[in-house]
Design a protein around this motif. Structure first.
Motif, short mmCIF file in Angstrom:
data_model
loop_
_atom_site.label_atom_id
_atom_site.label_comp_id
_atom_site.label_asym_id
_atom_site.label_seq_id
_atom_site.Cartn_x
_atom_site.Cartn_y
_atom_site.Cartn_z
N GLY A 267 28.73 -37.59 -47.10
CA GLY A 267 28.59 -38.08 -48.48
C GLY A 267 28.60 -39.59 -48.58
O GLY A 267 28.15 -40.07 -49.30
N LEU A 268 29.23 -40.26 -47.56
CA LEU A 268 29.44 -41.68 -47.51
C LEU A 268 28.75 -42.26 -46.01
O LEU A 268 28.71 -43.14 -45.80
CB LEU A 268 30.75 -41.85 -47.30
N ALA A 269 27.83 -41.53 -45.57
CA ALA A 269 27.05 -41.87 -44.49
C ALA A 269 26.25 -43.16 -44.51
O ALA A 269 26.32 -44.01 -43.78
CB ALA A 269 26.10 -40.66 -43.90
N ALA A 270 25.93 -43.27 -45.53
CA ALA A 270 24.98 -44.65 -45.96
C ALA A 270 25.89 -45.93 -45.85
O ALA A 270 25.56 -47.03 -45.58
CB ALA A 270 24.25 -44.55 -47.40
N TYR A 271 27.06 -45.66 -46.18
CA TYR A 271 28.09 -46.99 -45.80
C TYR A 271 29.35 -46.83 -44.74
O TYR A 271 30.15 -47.52 -44.62
CB TYR A 271 28.97 -46.83 -47.23
#
Length: 350
Positions: A267-271
């Motif tokens: 869920g935090l892959a973009a960051y």
């Protein structure tokens, strides 16, 4: 795995859920379990934010999943209700125990009063409380961690990495538990570089526990600290911490995660490239170990503490950008060794 959705505050809805769960297990009026499958079923009741927080609750879920795979346990999850303070904890734990789950684990210190009330009614069931030692009993296991130790290492890393000499700490709710994270982090920063300024902010005050569940609050707090010059921000705020990570990453600064290795959270892959490291707590291991102890016929009880020496808390090294910082890793590893040896005593309160 069976998942129970939020128990409604209304009494009729709560009673209906209780009946549906009870039908799976013993009909003993005493509350003690007599199922032949006792020990083959385990349940976790989530803290505020529920599964999907990319942090604390998800770590507990991972422990239950591991038990299902390795111990052939049938797992049940129960979500928190949405009322202020999550008012249905006693009903939730009672329903899970009546369904012959053993152990029944409350994920978070907020479950302590409910466990203390329910556990004496189910003497053959082991109850776990994560992050609390205030409530004890012959069938209660207190699963606790030296959060301040891992946070100290995060402070060392932050002090070594900062270019602005300003870093931030965001706590979800100002409780003694979260202040342990603050205390360790600030001490680690100051012991490494006394000239680094640490900005500290809490999102809510008890009895408002929304600071653990509202990403927008974390995002706003992080933005405020970024505007004040912070270039490394450590958030111990559950689901709200995801908002802090988002704001920090979008600003091109370093975020430090908590509880789970948030670099690896989908869920935090973009960051993830801006998640320097995370202070991890082996909640998954603690949950698995408690379930296994019941399976083995030797249920854990009393205080079960996890620290740096047994990797119960740690500083994640998943981000290659972090592990390539040789001087930072050297400082972190030395601090870890000194804490384990007792040379460094980490404070548990600011």
């Amino acid at each position: 795995m069976r998942r129970i959705t939020r128990i409604a505050t209304a009494g009729i809805a709560s009673a209906a859920l209780a009946l549906s769960v009870t039908a799976c297990g013993s009909d003993s009026s005493s509350g003690s379990s007599s199922s032949d499958d006792n020990g083959g079923k385990a349940a976790i009741a989530y803290d505020i934010g529920g599964r999907g927080d990319q942090s604390f609750n998800d770590a507990a879920y991972a422990g239950l999943v591991k038990a299902e795979k390795e111990l052939d346990v049938k797992g049940t999850e129960a979500e928190p209700s949405e009322g202020e303070g999550d008012p249905d904890k006693v009903q939730r734990l009672t329903s899970l125990a009546r369904a012959d789950n053993n152990p029944v684990i409350g994920v978070g210190f907020a479950y302590a009063p409910a466990v203390a009330e329910v556990a004496p009614k189910f003497k053959d069931t082991t109850f776990g409380i994560v992050d609390d030692t205030s409530k004890t009993g012959p069938n209660i296991a207190n699963l606790v961690f030296n959060e301040e130790q891992g946070s100290y290492l995060a402070g060392v890393a932050a002090a070594k990495v900062t270019k602005s000499n300003t870093v931030g700490f965001i706590g979800g709710v100002e409780t003694p538990l979260i202040k342990k994270f603050e205390a360790g982090f600030v001490q680690g920063v100051k012991d490494t570089n006394k000239n680094v300024n640490v900005k500290v902010q809490y999102l809510t005050q008890p009895p408002d526990f929304g600071g653990f569940s509202k990403p927008d609050l974390g995002k706003a707090a992080a933005q405020g600290q970024l505007d004040a010059g912070a270039d490394v921000i450590y958030a111990a705020a559950g689901l709200a911490g995801a908002g802090a990570i988002e704001a920090t990453a979008k600003a091109g600064k370093w975020a430090i995660g908590v509880d789970s290795d948030q670099y690896n959270q989908k869920g935090l892959a973009a960051y993830k490239e801006r998640i320097l490291t995370s202070v991890t707590k082996n909640v998954s291991g603690a949950v698995f170990n408690l379930i296994k102890s019941v399976q083995d016929g030797k249920p854990q009880q009393g205080e079960i503490r996890y620290g740096l020496e047994d990797d119960g808390v740690a500083l994640a090294k998943s981000n290659p950008a972090f592990t390539s910082m040789t001087d930072v890793i050297t400082a972190v590893d030395k601090a870890k060794a000194d804490i384990i040896a007792g040379t460094i005593q980490v404070k548990t309160a600011p």
